[in-house]
Scaffold this motif. Structure first.
Motif, short mmCIF file in Angstrom:
data_model
loop_
_atom_site.label_atom_id
_atom_site.label_comp_id
_atom_site.label_asym_id
_atom_site.label_seq_id
_atom_site.Cartn_x
_atom_site.Cartn_y
_atom_site.Cartn_z
N SER A 45 4.56 -1.51 -2.90
CA SER A 45 3.14 -1.19 -2.80
C SER A 45 2.47 -1.90 -1.63
CB SER A 45 2.42 -1.55 -4.09
OG SER A 45 2.91 -0.77 -5.15
N ARG A 53 -1.58 5.75 -1.25
CA ARG A 53 -2.16 5.45 -2.56
C ARG A 53 -3.01 6.61 -3.07
NH1 ARG A 53 -2.86 0.62 0.14
NH2 ARG A 53 -5.10 0.92 0.39
N ASP A 56 -0.71 9.36 -4.31
CA ASP A 56 -0.13 8.99 -5.61
C ASP A 56 -1.14 9.20 -6.73
OD1 ASP A 56 2.26 8.34 -4.44
OD2 ASP A 56 1.91 6.18 -4.45
N ASN A 57 -2.39 8.79 -6.49
CA ASN A 57 -3.41 8.94 -7.53
C ASN A 57 -3.75 10.41 -7.79
OD1 ASN A 57 -3.66 6.22 -8.09
ND2 ASN A 57 -5.17 5.91 -6.48
#
Length: 177
Positions: A45, A53, A56-57
């Motif tokens: 990460s 990020r 991914d969310n």
């Protein structure tokens, strides 16, 4: 083992030029008695960009039952509003062409974002596999080192026992004479 090349030869049965960079690094860490394991999630990460990020969310939300159920409710609401509530003045009458346009645009945007997240997950899996290999290699090297130490200790004890037996045998045969 005093020299790392002796360590390599004894553990890999190859010269130091014949092993890979990962093996050389792990051997060096093992020889120095340093840890190899780490928090994979934190390490992976740490290299994630804002886009990574975000992808991914979005994939996490877009692939959830909550999203699917809420989107189904939205579609039902859209259909009810445009057929029953606004029967005479619907802004998107049946066959819901505007809704189809919105869904197509959503799919066109969501699909590449989910693919980016899947590519990132595949990269994470490769990273995790590489870390697992390193930890397993170090563990195997440590087990081999322990076996060598035990073998040396057992052989030394056997030699001492043989010497004691020879001494006792010599002592007993002397008394009998």
């Amino acid at each position: 083992m005093t020299d790392i090349s002796d360590y390599i030869v004894s553990h890999f049965k190859r010269s130091s030029r014949e092993i890979g960079e990962v093996e050389r690094r792990i051997l060096e860490l093992s020889h120095q008695k340093k840890l190899v394991s780490s928090d994979i999630n934190a390490e992976f990460s740490a290299g994630a960009s804002l886009g990574d990020r975000l992808a991914d969310n979005i994939a996490k939300v877009g692939g959830s039952w909550g999203f699917i159920l809420s989107f189904c409710l939205f579609l039902v609401f859209w259909a009810v509003v445009n057929t029953i509530v606004l029967a005479t003045r619907a802004f998107d009458p049946y066959p819901f062409i505007f809704l189809n346009l919105l869904l197509s645009m959503l799919a066109a945007i969501q699909a590449p974002i989910i693919m980016m997240s899947q590519n990132r997950q595949a990269a994470r899996d490769r990273f995790e596999a590489a870390k697992d290999y390193e930890v397993n290699l170090k563990a195997e090297l440590e087990v081999l080192s322990l076996h060598e130490k035990i073998d040396v200790k057992v052989l030394a004890e056997l030699a001492a026992l043989r010497q004691d037996l020879a001494s006792l045998h010599h002592h007993v045969t002397r008394k009998d004479d």
